[in-house]
Design a protein around this motif. Structure first.
Motif, mmCIF file in Angstrom:
data_model
loop_
_atom_site.group_PDB
_atom_site.id
_atom_site.type_symbol
_atom_site.label_atom_id
_atom_site.label_comp_id
_atom_site.label_asym_id
_atom_site.label_seq_id
_atom_site.Cartn_x
_atom_site.Cartn_y
_atom_site.Cartn_z
ATOM 1 N N THR A 59 0.834 -1.202 0.000
ATOM 2 C CA THR A 59 0.000 0.000 0.000
ATOM 3 C C THR A 59 0.865 1.247 0.000
ATOM 4 N N VAL A 60 1.901 1.242 0.820
ATOM 5 C CA VAL A 60 2.820 2.389 0.883
ATOM 6 C C VAL A 60 3.520 2.578 -0.463
ATOM 7 N N ASN A 64 3.103 5.858 -2.758
ATOM 8 C CA ASN A 64 4.267 6.677 -3.119
ATOM 9 C C ASN A 64 4.469 6.744 -4.629
ATOM 10 N N SER A 65 4.160 5.671 -5.324
ATOM 11 C CA SER A 65 4.235 5.704 -6.791
ATOM 12 C C SER A 65 3.207 6.674 -7.356
ATOM 13 N N GLN A 66 2.001 6.668 -6.782
ATOM 14 C CA GLN A 66 0.975 7.618 -7.214
ATOM 15 C C GLN A 66 1.443 9.052 -6.979
ATOM 16 N N ILE A 67 2.038 9.295 -5.825
ATOM 17 C CA ILE A 67 2.539 10.632 -5.491
ATOM 18 C C ILE A 67 3.574 11.072 -6.522
ATOM 19 N N GLN A 72 4.714 14.505 -11.184
ATOM 20 C CA GLN A 72 5.277 14.677 -12.522
ATOM 21 C C GLN A 72 4.232 15.180 -13.516
ATOM 22 N N LYS A 73 2.990 14.740 -13.341
ATOM 23 C CA LYS A 73 1.933 15.049 -14.311
ATOM 24 C C LYS A 73 1.280 16.409 -14.090
ATOM 25 N N VAL A 74 0.924 16.750 -12.843
ATOM 26 C CA VAL A 74 0.143 17.965 -12.619
ATOM 27 C C VAL A 74 0.784 18.976 -11.680
ATOM 28 N N GLY A 75 1.855 18.624 -10.996
ATOM 29 C CA GLY A 75 2.541 19.605 -10.169
ATOM 30 C C GLY A 75 2.213 19.529 -8.686
ATOM 31 N N ALA A 76 2.951 20.333 -7.932
ATOM 32 C CA ALA A 76 2.916 20.258 -6.472
ATOM 33 C C ALA A 76 1.589 20.722 -5.870
#
Length: 167
Positions: A59-60, A64-67, A72-76
């Motif tokens: 799950t972690v 973290n991969s999603q984060i 990378q895709k939409v920004g902070a």
């Protein structure tokens, strides 16, 4: 401050463990003594719990991969909103999981006594109760989820659905 947050988390977890102990004692009579804890029991518990550890680790890793990908895709900015949004639902998910675990300690006793008929009956009842709880939670979140989220974030996070955008 971080010290206050950690202190509050420790108090909440201690209260949760105490509630588990009290509810379990109400359902199943037992004595808990630290002197009865043996290293063999702890090792067996470690072997038994290893799969739960792997599930938590996966799950972690997925989170973290999603984060990483969202950053990378939409920004902070949208990433921060996503994390707050996910934490909101993580709290709800954990609460429901903990509630259902505490709700049915007699299942363990029936499993130990090898009473399969009674165990089936209890599992069916647990399933129905959990299903009803989840349906109620779904209705509450459907009708008041956004309001609850705004209350939880003190209206400081306006989730603008920017994660839906295609680049």
């Amino acid at each position: 401050s971080l010290d206050n947050i950690l202190g509050l988390m420790a108090i909440v977890n201690l209260l949760y463990i105490l509630a588990l102990l009290l509810f379990s004692r109400k359902e199943i009579e037992f004595d808990f003594k630290f002197s009865a804890v043996k290293s063999t029991v702890i090792i067996e518990h470690g072997k038994y719990s290893f799969w739960y550890f792997l599930a938590t680790l996966s799950t972690v890793l997925v989170f973290n991969s999603q984060i990483f990908l969202i950053d990378q895709k939409v920004g902070a900015t949208l990433l921060a909103q996503y994390i707050v949004f996910m934490r909101f639902f993580e709290i709800i998910r954990t609460s429901v999981s903990n509630f259902t675990v505490v709700l049915f300690p007699t299942i363990v006793a029936k499993e130990q006594s090898n009473d399969l008929h009674q165990l089936k009956k209890l599992l069916r009842l647990a399933f129905i109760r959990t299903l009803l709880l989840l349906m109620l939670l779904f209705i509450i979140l459907f009708l008041a989820g956004e309001s609850l989220f705004m209350w939880w974030t003190k209206a400081q996070v306006a989730f603008d659905r920017g994660l839906d955008r295609k680049s």
